[in-house]
Design an enzyme around this catalytic site. Structure first.
Site, PDB file in Angstrom:
ATOM      1  N   ASP A 120      73.946  39.027  45.380  1.00 46.05           N
ATOM      2  CA  ASP A 120      74.198  38.916  46.819  1.00 46.05           C
ATOM      3  C   ASP A 120      73.801  37.517  47.285  1.00 46.05           C
ATOM      4  O   ASP A 120      73.241  36.742  46.513  1.00 46.05           O
ATOM      5  CB  ASP A 120      73.427  39.997  47.598  1.00 46.05           C
ATOM      6  CG  ASP A 120      72.006  40.139  47.098  1.00 46.05           C
ATOM      7  OD1 ASP A 120      71.422  39.124  46.668  1.00 46.05           O
ATOM      8  OD2 ASP A 120      71.471  41.256  47.125  1.00 46.05           O
ATOM      9  N   ASP A 122      71.905  35.133  50.212  1.00 42.90           N
ATOM     10  CA  ASP A 122      70.972  35.061  51.333  1.00 42.90           C
ATOM     11  C   ASP A 122      71.051  33.677  51.958  1.00 42.90           C
ATOM     12  O   ASP A 122      71.280  32.682  51.271  1.00 42.90           O
ATOM     13  CB  ASP A 122      69.532  35.308  50.854  1.00 42.90           C
ATOM     14  CG  ASP A 122      69.342  36.722  50.339  1.00 42.90           C
ATOM     15  OD1 ASP A 122      70.074  37.617  50.799  1.00 42.90           O
ATOM     16  OD2 ASP A 122      68.476  36.930  49.475  1.00 42.90           O
ATOM     17  N   ASP A 202      58.093  33.069  45.661  1.00 51.84           N
ATOM     18  CA  ASP A 202      57.247  33.400  44.505  1.00 51.84           C
ATOM     19  C   ASP A 202      57.349  32.405  43.356  1.00 51.84           C
ATOM     20  O   ASP A 202      56.343  31.840  42.928  1.00 51.84           O
ATOM     21  CB  ASP A 202      57.516  34.843  44.027  1.00 51.84           C
ATOM     22  CG  ASP A 202      58.995  35.206  43.903  1.00 51.84           C
ATOM     23  OD1 ASP A 202      59.842  34.313  44.086  1.00 51.84           O
ATOM     24  OD2 ASP A 202      59.288  36.383  43.610  1.00 51.84           O
TER      25      ASP A 202
HETATM   26  P1  ATP Z   1      67.574  39.790  42.722  1.00 49.41           P
HETATM   27  O1  ATP Z   1      68.661  39.076  42.013  1.00 49.41           O
HETATM   28  O2  ATP Z   1      66.931  40.863  41.904  1.00 49.41           O
HETATM   29  O3  ATP Z   1      67.955  40.254  44.100  1.00 49.41           O
HETATM   30  P2  ATP Z   1      66.115  37.812  44.127  1.00 49.41           P
HETATM   31  O4  ATP Z   1      65.343  36.618  43.649  1.00 49.41           O
HETATM   32  O5  ATP Z   1      67.345  37.536  44.938  1.00 49.41           O
HETATM   33  O6  ATP Z   1      66.441  38.702  42.880  1.00 49.41           O
HETATM   34  P3  ATP Z   1      65.213  39.338  46.340  1.00 49.41           P
HETATM   35  O7  ATP Z   1      64.267  40.482  46.300  1.00 49.41           O
HETATM   36  O8  ATP Z   1      66.622  39.567  46.746  1.00 49.41           O
HETATM   37  O9  ATP Z   1      65.125  38.689  44.902  1.00 49.41           O
HETATM   38  O10 ATP Z   1      64.552  38.236  47.255  1.00 49.41           O
HETATM   39  C1  ATP Z   1      65.253  37.075  47.716  1.00 49.41           C
HETATM   40  C2  ATP Z   1      64.318  35.876  47.666  1.00 49.41           C
HETATM   41  O11 ATP Z   1      63.152  36.113  48.471  1.00 49.41           O
HETATM   42  C3  ATP Z   1      63.784  35.533  46.283  1.00 49.41           C
HETATM   43  O12 ATP Z   1      64.683  34.721  45.547  1.00 49.41           O
HETATM   44  C4  ATP Z   1      62.493  34.808  46.607  1.00 49.41           C
HETATM   45  O13 ATP Z   1      62.746  33.479  46.979  1.00 49.41           O
HETATM   46  C5  ATP Z   1      62.003  35.553  47.836  1.00 49.41           C
HETATM   47  N1  ATP Z   1      61.098  36.649  47.460  1.00 49.41           N
HETATM   48  C6  ATP Z   1      61.439  37.912  47.143  1.00 49.41           C
HETATM   49  N2  ATP Z   1      60.361  38.659  46.861  1.00 49.41           N
HETATM   50  C7  ATP Z   1      59.305  37.838  47.006  1.00 49.41           C
HETATM   51  C8  ATP Z   1      57.892  38.002  46.847  1.00 49.41           C
HETATM   52  N3  ATP Z   1      57.389  39.175  46.488  1.00 49.41           N
HETATM   53  N4  ATP Z   1      57.106  36.939  47.098  1.00 49.41           N
HETATM   54  C9  ATP Z   1      57.629  35.751  47.494  1.00 49.41           C
HETATM   55  N5  ATP Z   1      58.928  35.526  47.635  1.00 49.41           N
HETATM   56  C10 ATP Z   1      59.770  36.552  47.398  1.00 49.41           C
HETATM   57 MG    MG Z   2      68.581  39.040  45.938  1.00 45.77          MG
END
Ligand code: ATP
Ligand code: MG
Length: 480
Positions: A120, A122, A202
């Site tokens: 997705d 963001d 993170d």
């Molecule tokens: P996925 O592909 O599994 O969705 P993602 O990295 O996009 O992985 P998300 O949970 O969608 O993870 O979160 C979007 C963004 O928000 C991450 O890329 C990161 O920058 C930030 N983020 C998410 N969870 C955390 C956390 N626990 N602590 C700090 N930043 C976070």
């Molecule tokens: Mg994501």
């Protein structure tokens, strides 16, 4: 620490070509602010060569001068335009036209740089949620503590638009006291600047912003060199970041497994050292993260890492103990990891995640089989086993009930006796589990295929990819 040879790792994804400025890589201190952030000259806006897009310096002057004195590194890294969701691009461009800063951010930038297929998209912006709402008719504001805008498009697509915010623990540096030395983040409701928004994230690879117009990756944390090295590194001191939010330990495992990345040794050590903190994390987040570990074809490596760093002993001690004791279980760990590998293979072949119920039953299959062996009351034994699991990882009752019923069905399916339950909604998930059990024993799965053919109408030429039950349209045979 156990070290075994993992023979079932996925091949590394193809790396697209991009340039990384090797010099002046910003180092990050433990409070999460870039070293030399006041150096002034760190904001490098030289990268104005946008290959064939013409000189838009005049129109982009303000954007080029943005983020001065914040330790920013700009990298010319034109991402594959076809990989960028057109609606997400539309959202960014409309926000920019309205005078706000707006970037693609986080997982989508990471995935485009590494493997090209984001789940997705963001957007991070300087606009406040109400500004976003006034710009998009198809917008709803969600979240009570931290308000986010969801811009909705056809087919259920959602582009999440979040206002830049900063890590609330940095408030401590601004004079707030931290009486009990408890770093666990309970609220993250503080707006901030773009660079603060990068630093609150993170891992360095998750903190990259993409400037669509200038086709540049904005990097405040050394994320691009880590992408190039294919390494997971926390932003700031790993032990602090894991104490703030222990779920990050599982996230590191997820990215390592899914994207075939290395984990920086200090980060790895901190994951081991902080694993007990997982017991303090919000339990529904833990459950969701365990599912995510398994959904994208990375179950084998994820579960291996979870076991190896000792996170499994905290969250699923029954399973961890089962895997530890190969002698008593007569090669239980081999049976278990074989199933995980087969699950990943099936996920890749189907082009989407297996149903959550199948994932969870397969995860606990061997240990449940052992717990129930020799027991006359199989359902009772499964119940006794699952009760503490439900409590510890907040497994929803719906899933626990399905596991119980599938554990009852699978031995009968394997014996070729389908009985009454062939007409129930859990029959197809039970067939999936039975198929994995047979395959893990090296036995033919053709009886299961025959049962599936009889249970389902013939497959159309192109099959819809199977998705998890939480996000997919309802599948035949699976109750939600
Ligand atoms: P996925 O592909 O599994 O969705 P993602 O990295 O996009 O992985 P998300 O949970 O969608 O993870 O979160 C979007 C963004 O928000 C991450 O890329 C990161 O920058 C930030 N983020 C998410 N969870 C955390 C956390 N626990 N602590 C700090 N930043 C976070
Ligand atoms: Mg994501």
């Amino acid at each position: 620490m156990r070290r075994r040879t993992n023979t079932d790792l996925p091949p590394p994804p193809e790396l697209p070509s991009f340039t990384v400025e090797a010099e002046r890589e910003p180092r990050v201190d433990t409070a999460g602010s870039p070293e030399g952030s006041h150096a002034g000259s760190s904001d490098d806006s030289r990268g104005d060569s946008r290959g064939g897009r013409g000189d838009r310096r005049g129109g982009n002057e303000a954007a080029a001068l943005r983020h001065e004195s914040t330790g920013l590194q700009r990298h010319d890294a034109p991402l594959d335009e076809d990989g960028i969701d057109p609606d997400a691009a539309k959202v960014v461009r409309r926000l920019e036209r309205a005078g706000f800063q707006a970037y693609l951010v986080g997982g989508c930038v990471r995935d485009l740089l590494l493997s090209g297929r984001p789940k997705d998209f963001d957007v991070a912006t300087s606009a406040r949620p109400d500004d976003v709402r006034s710009l998009f008719r198809n917008c709803r504001i969600i979240g009570r503590r931290f308000r986010l805008a969801h811009v909705l498009f056809g087919g259920g697509k959602v582009v999440e638009v979040a206002t830049f915010r900063r890590n609330p623990t940095n408030l401590l540096a601004d004079g707030e006291s931290d009486e009990d030395d408890d770093l666990l983040i309970r609220s993250d409701n503080v707006f901030g600047e773009a660079h603060e928004d990068a630093l609150r994230r993170d891992f360095t690879i998750n903190a990259l912003f993409y400037d669509l117009d200038r086709r540049q990756v904005l990097d405040w944390c050394g994320g691009m060199p880590d992408i190039q090295r294919r390494t997971i590194r926390t932003i700031g001191e790993p032990a602090v970041r894991f104490r703030e939010d222990p779920v990050r330990i599982l996230r590191a495992i997820k990215f390592a497994a899914r994207l075939d990345l290395a984990i920086d040794p200090h980060v790895y050590d901190a994951m081991v050292g902080s694993r007990a903190e997982l017991a303090r994390a919000a339990r529904p987040r833990i459950f969701e993260e365990i599912l995510r570990l398994m959904r994208m074809g990375g179950s084998h490596r994820s579960m291996w890492l979870m076991w190896e760093i000792g996170a499994m002993a905290i969250l699923m001690p029954e399973l961890s103990a089962f895997l530890d004791d190969d002698e008593a279980t007569d090669g239980g760990s081999i049976r278990f990891f074989k199933k995980m590998g087969l699950l990943d293979k099936k996920t890749r072949e189907d082009g989407g995640a297996m149903d959550d119920v199948v994932l969870m039953t397969t995860l606990f299959y061997d240990v449940l089989e052992e717990a129930a062996s020799g027991m006359r009351d199989l359902m009772g034994a499964v119940n006794d086993f699952l009760d503490p699991v439900i409590d510890r990882i907040a497994m929803p009752r719906r899933i626990a009930d399905a596991i119980r019923r599938i554990m009852f069905m699978v031995p009968r399916i394997l014996a070729g006796k389908t009985g009454r339950f062939a007409r129930t909604e859990l029959f197809l998930p039970a067939l999936d589990v039975a198929e994995l059990v047979l395959a893990s024993r090296g036995q033919s799965t053709s009886p299961i295929e025959a049962m599936r053919r009889e249970a389902l109408p013939p497959l159309p030429p192109t099959r819809e990819p199977r998705r998890s039950s939480s996000s997919a349209p309802r599948q035949r045979g699976v109750r939600r």
